[in-house]
Motif scaffolding. Structure first.
Motif, PDB file in Angstrom:
ATOM      1  N   ASP A  98      56.832  44.066  38.591  1.00  0.00           N
ATOM      2  CA  ASP A  98      57.892  43.683  38.514  1.00  0.00           C
ATOM      3  C   ASP A  98      58.424  43.335  40.103  1.00  0.00           C
ATOM      4  OD1 ASP A  98      60.660  42.955  37.890  1.00  0.00           O
ATOM      5  OD2 ASP A  98      61.314  45.306  37.642  1.00  0.00           O
ATOM      6  N   CYS A  99      57.778  42.305  40.579  1.00  0.00           N
ATOM      7  CA  CYS A  99      57.972  42.226  42.097  1.00  0.00           C
ATOM      8  C   CYS A  99      58.492  40.595  42.214  1.00  0.00           C
ATOM      9  CB  CYS A  99      56.881  42.409  42.946  1.00  0.00           C
ATOM     10  SG  CYS A  99      56.176  44.193  42.706  1.00  0.00           S
ATOM     11  N   GLU A 100      59.334  40.307  43.308  1.00  0.00           N
ATOM     12  CA  GLU A 100      59.474  38.983  43.731  1.00  0.00           C
ATOM     13  C   GLU A 100      58.036  38.357  44.262  1.00  0.00           C
ATOM     14  OE1 GLU A 100      61.989  37.093  43.126  1.00  0.00           O
ATOM     15  OE2 GLU A 100      62.972  38.599  42.058  1.00  0.00           O
ATOM     16  N   PRO A 101      57.865  37.136  44.244  1.00  0.00           N
ATOM     17  CA  PRO A 101      56.579  36.579  44.929  1.00  0.00           C
ATOM     18  C   PRO A 101      56.808  36.618  46.264  1.00  0.00           C
ATOM     19  CG  PRO A 101      57.428  35.040  43.296  1.00  0.00           C
ATOM     20  CD  PRO A 101      58.482  36.171  43.153  1.00  0.00           C
ATOM     21  N   ARG A 102      55.593  36.941  47.039  1.00  0.00           N
ATOM     22  CA  ARG A 102      55.794  37.037  48.407  1.00  0.00           C
ATOM     23  C   ARG A 102      54.467  36.033  48.932  1.00  0.00           C
ATOM     24  NH1 ARG A 102      57.914  41.582  49.917  1.00  0.00           N
ATOM     25  NH2 ARG A 102      59.433  42.395  48.141  1.00  0.00           N
ATOM     26  N   ASP A 103      54.537  35.719  50.229  1.00  0.00           N
ATOM     27  CA  ASP A 103      53.511  34.552  50.728  1.00  0.00           C
ATOM     28  C   ASP A 103      52.588  35.439  51.583  1.00  0.00           C
ATOM     29  OD1 ASP A 103      54.760  34.855  52.798  1.00  0.00           O
ATOM     30  OD2 ASP A 103      55.800  32.963  52.903  1.00  0.00           O
ATOM     31  N   VAL A 104      51.647  34.543  52.080  1.00  0.00           N
ATOM     32  CA  VAL A 104      50.455  34.960  52.858  1.00  0.00           C
ATOM     33  C   VAL A 104      51.124  35.484  54.191  1.00  0.00           C
ATOM     34  CG1 VAL A 104      48.302  34.444  54.473  1.00  0.00           C
ATOM     35  CG2 VAL A 104      48.643  33.607  52.098  1.00  0.00           C
ATOM     36  N   ASP A 105      52.338  34.902  54.709  1.00  0.00           N
ATOM     37  CA  ASP A 105      52.921  35.398  55.830  1.00  0.00           C
ATOM     38  C   ASP A 105      53.320  36.865  55.778  1.00  0.00           C
ATOM     39  OD1 ASP A 105      53.246  34.448  58.608  1.00  0.00           O
ATOM     40  OD2 ASP A 105      55.271  34.382  58.161  1.00  0.00           O
ATOM     41  N   THR A 116      38.468  44.323  45.820  1.00  0.00           N
ATOM     42  CA  THR A 116      37.980  45.474  45.704  1.00  0.00           C
ATOM     43  C   THR A 116      39.329  46.639  45.302  1.00  0.00           C
ATOM     44  OG1 THR A 116      38.460  46.069  47.926  1.00  0.00           O
ATOM     45  CG2 THR A 116      36.330  45.653  47.410  1.00  0.00           C
ATOM     46  N   LEU A 117      38.822  47.660  44.645  1.00  0.00           N
ATOM     47  CA  LEU A 117      39.990  48.628  44.213  1.00  0.00           C
ATOM     48  C   LEU A 117      40.708  48.998  45.436  1.00  0.00           C
ATOM     49  CD1 LEU A 117      38.319  50.490  41.255  1.00  0.00           C
ATOM     50  CD2 LEU A 117      40.511  49.286  41.145  1.00  0.00           C
ATOM     51  N   HIS A 118      42.162  49.066  45.370  1.00  0.00           N
ATOM     52  CA  HIS A 118      42.969  49.766  46.462  1.00  0.00           C
ATOM     53  C   HIS A 118      44.042  50.451  45.599  1.00  0.00           C
ATOM     54  CE1 HIS A 118      40.890  46.823  48.943  1.00  0.00           C
ATOM     55  NE2 HIS A 118      41.546  47.787  50.083  1.00  0.00           N
ATOM     56  N   LEU A 119      44.710  51.550  46.409  1.00  0.00           N
ATOM     57  CA  LEU A 119      45.854  51.973  45.669  1.00  0.00           C
ATOM     58  C   LEU A 119      47.307  51.660  46.604  1.00  0.00           C
ATOM     59  CD1 LEU A 119      46.189  54.275  43.650  1.00  0.00           C
ATOM     60  CD2 LEU A 119      46.195  55.985  45.791  1.00  0.00           C
ATOM     61  N   PHE A 120      48.313  51.107  45.654  1.00  0.00           N
ATOM     62  CA  PHE A 120      49.317  50.636  46.146  1.00  0.00           C
ATOM     63  C   PHE A 120      50.645  51.362  45.726  1.00  0.00           C
ATOM     64  CE2 PHE A 120      46.248  47.033  45.936  1.00  0.00           C
ATOM     65  CZ  PHE A 120      46.400  46.569  46.948  1.00  0.00           C
ATOM     66  N   HIS A 121      51.557  51.135  46.327  1.00  0.00           N
ATOM     67  CA  HIS A 121      52.895  51.506  45.743  1.00  0.00           C
ATOM     68  C   HIS A 121      53.563  50.394  44.691  1.00  0.00           C
ATOM     69  CE1 HIS A 121      57.072  52.228  45.495  1.00  0.00           C
ATOM     70  NE2 HIS A 121      56.955  53.440  45.957  1.00  0.00           N
ATOM     71  N   GLU A 122      53.974  50.783  43.774  1.00  0.00           N
ATOM     72  CA  GLU A 122      54.419  49.737  42.652  1.00  0.00           C
ATOM     73  C   GLU A 122      55.395  48.477  43.229  1.00  0.00           C
ATOM     74  OE1 GLU A 122      56.420  51.819  39.670  1.00  0.00           O
ATOM     75  OE2 GLU A 122      58.167  52.108  40.749  1.00  0.00           O
ATOM     76  N   ASP A 123      55.902  48.819  44.223  1.00  0.00           N
ATOM     77  CA  ASP A 123      56.728  47.778  44.810  1.00  0.00           C
ATOM     78  C   ASP A 123      56.007  46.775  45.668  1.00  0.00           C
ATOM     79  OD1 ASP A 123      58.888  49.050  43.604  1.00  0.00           O
ATOM     80  OD2 ASP A 123      59.400  49.922  45.926  1.00  0.00           O
ATOM     81  N   ASP A 124      54.613  46.982  45.711  1.00  0.00           N
ATOM     82  CA  ASP A 124      53.878  46.135  46.473  1.00  0.00           C
ATOM     83  C   ASP A 124      52.874  45.089  45.905  1.00  0.00           C
ATOM     84  OD1 ASP A 124      54.929  46.622  48.954  1.00  0.00           O
ATOM     85  OD2 ASP A 124      53.792  48.233  49.433  1.00  0.00           O
ATOM     86  N   LEU A 125      53.140  45.281  44.277  1.00  0.00           N
ATOM     87  CA  LEU A 125      51.988  44.822  43.347  1.00  0.00           C
ATOM     88  C   LEU A 125      52.117  43.112  43.471  1.00  0.00           C
ATOM     89  CD1 LEU A 125      52.132  47.080  40.221  1.00  0.00           C
ATOM     90  CD2 LEU A 125      50.558  47.055  42.051  1.00  0.00           C
ATOM     91  N   TRP A 126      53.029  42.714  44.128  1.00  0.00           N
ATOM     92  CA  TRP A 126      53.107  41.121  44.380  1.00  0.00           C
ATOM     93  C   TRP A 126      51.864  40.783  45.173  1.00  0.00           C
ATOM     94  CZ3 TRP A 126      52.169  40.188  49.549  1.00  0.00           C
ATOM     95  CH2 TRP A 126      52.616  41.256  50.410  1.00  0.00           C
ATOM     96  N   VAL A 127      50.987  41.606  45.708  1.00  0.00           N
ATOM     97  CA  VAL A 127      49.913  41.297  46.124  1.00  0.00           C
ATOM     98  C   VAL A 127      48.887  40.794  45.280  1.00  0.00           C
ATOM     99  CG1 VAL A 127      48.833  43.605  46.262  1.00  0.00           C
ATOM    100  CG2 VAL A 127      48.254  41.855  48.084  1.00  0.00           C
ATOM    101  N   VAL A 128      48.884  41.308  44.020  1.00  0.00           N
ATOM    102  CA  VAL A 128      47.887  41.048  42.927  1.00  0.00           C
ATOM    103  C   VAL A 128      48.227  39.620  42.547  1.00  0.00           C
ATOM    104  CG1 VAL A 128      47.275  41.444  40.526  1.00  0.00           C
ATOM    105  CG2 VAL A 128      47.886  43.311  41.928  1.00  0.00           C
ATOM    106  N   ASN A 129      49.544  39.156  42.419  1.00  0.00           N
ATOM    107  CA  ASN A 129      49.709  37.711  42.065  1.00  0.00           C
ATOM    108  C   ASN A 129      49.411  36.769  43.230  1.00  0.00           C
ATOM    109  OD1 ASN A 129      50.914  38.485  39.625  1.00  0.00           O
ATOM    110  ND2 ASN A 129      52.824  38.683  40.530  1.00  0.00           N
ATOM    111  N   LEU A 130      49.401  37.177  44.422  1.00  0.00           N
ATOM    112  CA  LEU A 130      49.079  36.467  45.359  1.00  0.00           C
ATOM    113  C   LEU A 130      47.634  36.221  45.538  1.00  0.00           C
ATOM    114  CD1 LEU A 130      49.878  35.035  48.376  1.00  0.00           C
ATOM    115  CD2 LEU A 130      49.815  37.308  49.455  1.00  0.00           C
ATOM    116  N   LEU A 131      46.751  37.359  45.565  1.00  0.00           N
ATOM    117  CA  LEU A 131      45.479  37.337  45.824  1.00  0.00           C
ATOM    118  C   LEU A 131      44.584  37.038  44.591  1.00  0.00           C
ATOM    119  CD1 LEU A 131      44.872  40.079  48.556  1.00  0.00           C
ATOM    120  CD2 LEU A 131      45.174  37.614  48.936  1.00  0.00           C
TER     121      LEU A 131
END
Length: 305
Positions: free
Chosen positions: A165-172, A63-78
């Motif tokens: 422009d974010c480093e990859p992050r994991d589920v943890d 679903t649509l959410h609003l994020f800070h640009e520094d947290d867009l790694w979540v798109v690549n994760l999910l």
């Protein structure tokens, strides 16, 4: 009540944020399929404007959410999870894997500027990607592109290119950010909030939640506010006998009042009136009604119903 006080603190409801960046460093995201609801959620947390380095895109639960640009790694994760989950429906709509992959570079060319969905469909047709504008195919193709990190949606509902422009992050890491925003909470709550399958939630890092005590905080929350949406089990904050008044189906929440984290009333706006239906004793809402008046740009009047 200590658990609710901790959650209120984590959600910046009892300790308002200084600005947009401070807010999103705590709450991680605001649900934003309804931009007005996201603005209401920010208001309840002390933030008057959503101006800043924010991006509106699809992530948790698809679903649509609003994020800070520094947290867009979540798109690549999910994103890959929801791309896989939507494959069958895309196929039913004629969106083959080949067509979807071919559409991604086409969308990068088409979206040189923000466009509405109808304009995107027209321009894709010009480059050989034909979609029935009356079907669900355009929406599902754009969701595929969003989960692929190609596009996002502005606060004005136009679509535009996305640059991550974010480093990859994991589920943890997502679990830690979730607990910072919603703790205390359980892995089951995390699964419901994130949309992640439980098989991916094994061996999560132990997290210690910041202590807090009730301080009498009163907040009037809007529909789709994250305070309740963050949990599978909402019974600590919402008594079962009142649940149907707040949870009306389809993920929609009736605007509600919380006192020290417990839902004590529902409310709605009717012109300059803020009508409140309390479940018991009437809470002191003078300050919140006045601030809602500022938000709605009316001389707000409280009525009890």
């Amino acid at each position: 009540m200590t658990v609710l006080a901790q959650r209120m603190r984590a959600q910046r409801l009892s300790h308002p944020a200084r600005d947009v960046t401070d807010l999103f460093s705590s709450v991680f995201a605001l649900q934003a399929q309804d931009v007005f609801a996201a603005r209401l959620a920010a208001r309840a947390r002390g933030v008057r404007s959503l101006d800043g380095p924010l991006v509106r895109t699809w992530a948790m639960r698809g679903t649509l959410h609003l994020f800070h640009e520094d947290d867009l790694w979540v798109v690549n994760l999910l994103g890959p999870i929801f791309i896989a989950a939507g494959r069958r429906r895309r196929a039913q709509l004629g969106l083959t894997d080949e067509l979807c992959e071919r559409a991604l570079p086409a969308l990068r060319e088409v979206l040189k500027k923000p466009l509405e969905r109808a304009d995107i469909v027209s321009r894709l047709a010009e480059v050989g990607i034909a979609l029935d504008p009356k079907s669900q195919a355009p929406a599902h193709l754009l969701a595929f592109a969003a989960h692929s990190g190609v596009l996002c949606r502005g606060l004005d509902d136009t679509y535009r290119l996305l640059h991550i422009d974010c480093e990859p992050r994991d589920v943890d890491e997502l679990w830690r950010r979730y607990r910072r925003a919603y703790g205390p909470a359980t892995p089951d709550d995390f699964a419901a909030w994130s949309g992640l399958p439980k098989r991916q939630l094994k061996n999560l890092t132990e997290v210690t939640d910041e202590p807090a005590e009730p301080n009498g905080t009163v907040r009037m929350l809007g529909h789709f506010d994250p305070y309740l949406l963050g949990y599978r089990d909402r019974s600590a904050a919402l008594a079962p006998e009142h649940a149907d008044l707040v949870q009306t189906g389809g993920g929609f929440l009736t605007p509600h009042v919380v006192v020290d984290g417990r839902v004590v009333a529902v409310w709605h706006r009717d012109g300059d009136q803020i009508a409140v239906h309390p479940f018991g004793a009437r809470p002191d809402l003078a300050d919140e009604v006045a601030d809602l008046g500022r938000f709605f740009e009316v001389d707000a009047r409280l009525t009890w119903v």
